[in-house]
Scaffold this motif. Structure first.
Motif, PDB file in Angstrom:
ATOM      1  N   LYS A  46      38.868  39.930  43.661  1.00 20.82           N
ATOM      2  CA  LYS A  46      40.291  40.120  43.916  1.00 20.82           C
ATOM      3  C   LYS A  46      40.957  38.777  44.202  1.00 20.82           C
ATOM      4  CE  LYS A  46      40.318  44.850  45.739  1.00 20.82           C
ATOM      5  NZ  LYS A  46      38.905  45.147  45.471  1.00 20.82           N
ATOM      6  N   LEU A  47      42.091  38.570  43.585  1.00 27.19           N
ATOM      7  CA  LEU A  47      42.942  37.425  43.882  1.00 27.19           C
ATOM      8  C   LEU A  47      44.218  37.967  44.499  1.00 27.19           C
ATOM      9  CD1 LEU A  47      43.802  34.439  43.717  1.00 27.19           C
ATOM     10  CD2 LEU A  47      44.593  34.902  41.375  1.00 27.19           C
ATOM     11  N   VAL A  48      44.549  37.492  45.694  1.00 29.63           N
ATOM     12  CA  VAL A  48      45.737  37.973  46.397  1.00 29.63           C
ATOM     13  C   VAL A  48      46.758  36.856  46.494  1.00 29.63           C
ATOM     14  CG1 VAL A  48      46.634  38.992  48.525  1.00 29.63           C
ATOM     15  CG2 VAL A  48      44.351  39.619  47.711  1.00 29.63           C
ATOM     16  N   LEU A  49      47.982  37.161  46.115  1.00 28.09           N
ATOM     17  CA  LEU A  49      49.098  36.232  46.206  1.00 28.09           C
ATOM     18  C   LEU A  49      50.042  36.714  47.302  1.00 28.09           C
ATOM     19  CD1 LEU A  49      49.953  35.899  42.392  1.00 28.09           C
ATOM     20  CD2 LEU A  49      48.086  34.831  43.688  1.00 28.09           C
ATOM     21  N   LEU A  50      50.608  35.767  48.021  1.00 22.66           N
ATOM     22  CA  LEU A  50      51.535  36.083  49.107  1.00 22.66           C
ATOM     23  C   LEU A  50      52.942  35.649  48.746  1.00 22.66           C
ATOM     24  CD1 LEU A  50      52.070  36.913  52.124  1.00 22.66           C
ATOM     25  CD2 LEU A  50      51.526  34.535  52.719  1.00 22.66           C
ATOM     26  N   GLY A  51      53.913  36.499  49.049  1.00 21.77           N
ATOM     27  CA  GLY A  51      55.322  36.141  48.955  1.00 21.77           C
ATOM     28  C   GLY A  51      55.988  36.412  50.290  1.00 21.77           C
ATOM     29  N   TYR A  52      57.300  36.356  50.337  1.00 19.87           N
ATOM     30  CA  TYR A  52      58.010  36.620  51.592  1.00 19.87           C
ATOM     31  C   TYR A  52      58.117  38.120  51.822  1.00 19.87           C
ATOM     32  CZ  TYR A  52      59.199  31.678  51.537  1.00 19.87           C
ATOM     33  OH  TYR A  52      59.130  30.303  51.526  1.00 19.87           O
ATOM     34  N   GLY A  53      57.042  38.694  52.410  1.00 21.53           N
ATOM     35  CA  GLY A  53      57.020  40.117  52.712  1.00 21.53           C
ATOM     36  C   GLY A  53      56.280  40.950  51.698  1.00 21.53           C
ATOM     37  N   LYS A  54      55.687  40.334  50.689  1.00 21.42           N
ATOM     38  CA  LYS A  54      54.960  41.079  49.671  1.00 21.42           C
ATOM     39  C   LYS A  54      53.609  40.439  49.383  1.00 21.42           C
ATOM     40  CE  LYS A  54      59.030  42.890  47.228  1.00 21.42           C
ATOM     41  NZ  LYS A  54      58.850  44.278  47.691  1.00 21.42           N
ATOM     42  N   LEU A  55      52.675  41.288  48.925  1.00 22.37           N
ATOM     43  CA  LEU A  55      51.394  40.842  48.396  1.00 22.37           C
ATOM     44  C   LEU A  55      51.261  41.345  46.972  1.00 22.37           C
ATOM     45  CD1 LEU A  55      48.885  41.731  51.287  1.00 22.37           C
ATOM     46  CD2 LEU A  55      49.735  39.448  50.720  1.00 22.37           C
ATOM     47  N   TRP A  56      50.620  40.533  46.127  1.00 21.11           N
ATOM     48  CA  TRP A  56      50.220  40.972  44.791  1.00 21.11           C
ATOM     49  C   TRP A  56      48.706  40.853  44.724  1.00 21.11           C
ATOM     50  CZ3 TRP A  56      54.413  37.927  45.831  1.00 21.11           C
ATOM     51  CH2 TRP A  56      55.662  38.458  45.470  1.00 21.11           C
ATOM     52  N   VAL A  57      48.041  41.966  44.429  1.00 21.84           N
ATOM     53  CA  VAL A  57      46.581  42.013  44.394  1.00 21.84           C
ATOM     54  C   VAL A  57      46.139  42.133  42.944  1.00 21.84           C
ATOM     55  CG1 VAL A  57      44.512  43.183  45.216  1.00 21.84           C
ATOM     56  CG2 VAL A  57      46.584  43.149  46.648  1.00 21.84           C
ATOM     57  N   LEU A  58      45.416  41.116  42.458  1.00 20.21           N
ATOM     58  CA  LEU A  58      44.940  41.080  41.079  1.00 20.21           C
ATOM     59  C   LEU A  58      43.470  41.456  41.060  1.00 20.21           C
ATOM     60  CD1 LEU A  58      47.555  39.358  41.087  1.00 20.21           C
ATOM     61  CD2 LEU A  58      46.492  37.885  39.396  1.00 20.21           C
ATOM     62  N   SER A  59      43.076  42.255  40.087  1.00 18.36           N
ATOM     63  CA  SER A  59      41.686  42.698  39.958  1.00 18.36           C
ATOM     64  C   SER A  59      41.383  42.981  38.493  1.00 18.36           C
ATOM     65  CB  SER A  59      41.441  43.950  40.806  1.00 18.36           C
ATOM     66  OG  SER A  59      42.307  45.003  40.392  1.00 18.36           O
ATOM     67  N   ASP A  60      40.133  43.305  38.199  1.00 19.79           N
ATOM     68  CA  ASP A  60      39.699  43.679  36.842  1.00 19.79           C
ATOM     69  C   ASP A  60      39.966  42.583  35.817  1.00 19.79           C
ATOM     70  OD1 ASP A  60      38.852  46.179  37.794  1.00 19.79           O
ATOM     71  OD2 ASP A  60      40.849  47.039  37.510  1.00 19.79           O
ATOM     72  N   TYR A  61      39.820  41.341  36.219  1.00 18.53           N
ATOM     73  CA  TYR A  61      39.938  40.213  35.288  1.00 18.53           C
ATOM     74  C   TYR A  61      38.537  39.706  34.955  1.00 18.53           C
ATOM     75  CZ  TYR A  61      39.892  38.269  40.018  1.00 18.53           C
ATOM     76  OH  TYR A  61      39.601  38.015  41.324  1.00 18.53           O
TER      77      TYR A  61
END
Length: 280
Positions: free
Chosen positions: A213-228
């Motif tokens: 899993k790769l997790v990106l942080l923004g101002y109040g949000k997360l984006w979780v990347l998987s299955d790459y």
């Protein structure tokens, strides 16, 4: 009666906080009010760096909020330290990649030996320099500003902070060797995040310990990347999580396989804390 009143007030403050889904861990030391990068420091703390205008230092803070170690990083200059990552040998990498003025063409990542085994109050740094594939400064270009890096398989990955006019919600992922030298970054993919400029910019990134899993942080949000596969991060699945938090979240790392640690800068009397969040 006084103690009961204290707990009532404390509970009200927590319930009215702007932490959203984040679990409060501790307030960071007052001197670290511009935390810009964190990585784990054993099981009971984090290593911390601060961004532009602060000392060329690496700090260790425990989960009680105590400042327990302070290294002066030698052979460096904190032009704009924006993130921190770690490799499998314990080496740390400080990303001097901020570019608010969009006037930098070459950027630096400082490589530090494992600080847990270093003695004294100074720690040396080696230099990794890089340029994006474009050499000329683009005043409104996304390619010349970044607040997020992570390490994977002997390489460092830099994610851009979108500065386009009009805003298009994309972040670009670049790849650089983790050995000292001078490089041109390699573009490996891009992601369409969302369209709100206030929150849809990447301020930190972290790869899970098993790399799934790769997790990106923004101002109040997360984006979780998987299955790459490999470093085709942009070709996998992506889920967005609204944290419901309104502070200036700038730092992120994995505490374990499912638990994230996050930190925010102190602004207008709020923030300056360390938090936990468990991925669903």
């Amino acid at each position: 009666m006084i103690k009961i009143g204290y707990y009532i007030i404390f509970s009200l403050l927590i319930s009215c906080s702007n932490y959203g889904q984040l679990k409060f861990v501790t307030a960071l030391p007052g001197k670290l009010d511009e935390c810009s990068g964190i990585v784990p420091a054993g099981k009971d703390g984090i290593w911390v760096v601060e961004d532009h205008g602060n000392a060329d230092n690496l700090y260790r803070v425990n989960f009680r909020g105590d400042l327990v170690k302070n290294f002066e990083v030698t052979n460096v200059d904190n032009e704009d330290w924006e993130d921190l990552t770690v490799d499998e040998s314990g080496n740390l990498y400080i990303a001097d990649t901020g570019n608010n003025g969009l006037d930098r063409q070459e950027f630096i990542i400082y490589k530090l030996p494992d600080p847990s085994v270093e003695k004294g109050d100074k720690i040396p740094a080696e230099t990794i320099k890089f340029r994006y594939p474009w050499d000329s400064t683009i005043k409104e270009g996304y390619t010349h500003d970044s607040e997020a890096i992570f390490y994977a398989d002997r390489h460092l990955y830099v994610l851009t902070k979108n500065r386009m006019q009009p805003f298009d919600g994309k972040t670009y992922i670049y790849k650089i060797p983790s050995t000292p030298g001078r490089y041109t970054a390699e573009l490996v993919g891009s992601l369409q995040l969302c369209e709100d400029r206030r929150v849809c910019v990447v301020t930190a990134a972290s790869l899970s310990p098993d790399g799934s899993k790769l997790v990106l942080l923004g101002y109040g949000k997360l984006w979780v990347l998987s299955d790459y596969t490999g470093d085709s991060f942009a070709e996998g699945a992506m889920d967005m999580i609204d944290l419901g938090a309104s502070t200036q979240l700038e730092s992120l790392c994995f505490k374990d396989g499912k638990t994230l640690l996050l930190a925010d800068e102190e602004r207008a009397g709020s923030g300056g804390n360390l938090y936990e969040f468990t991925l669903p």
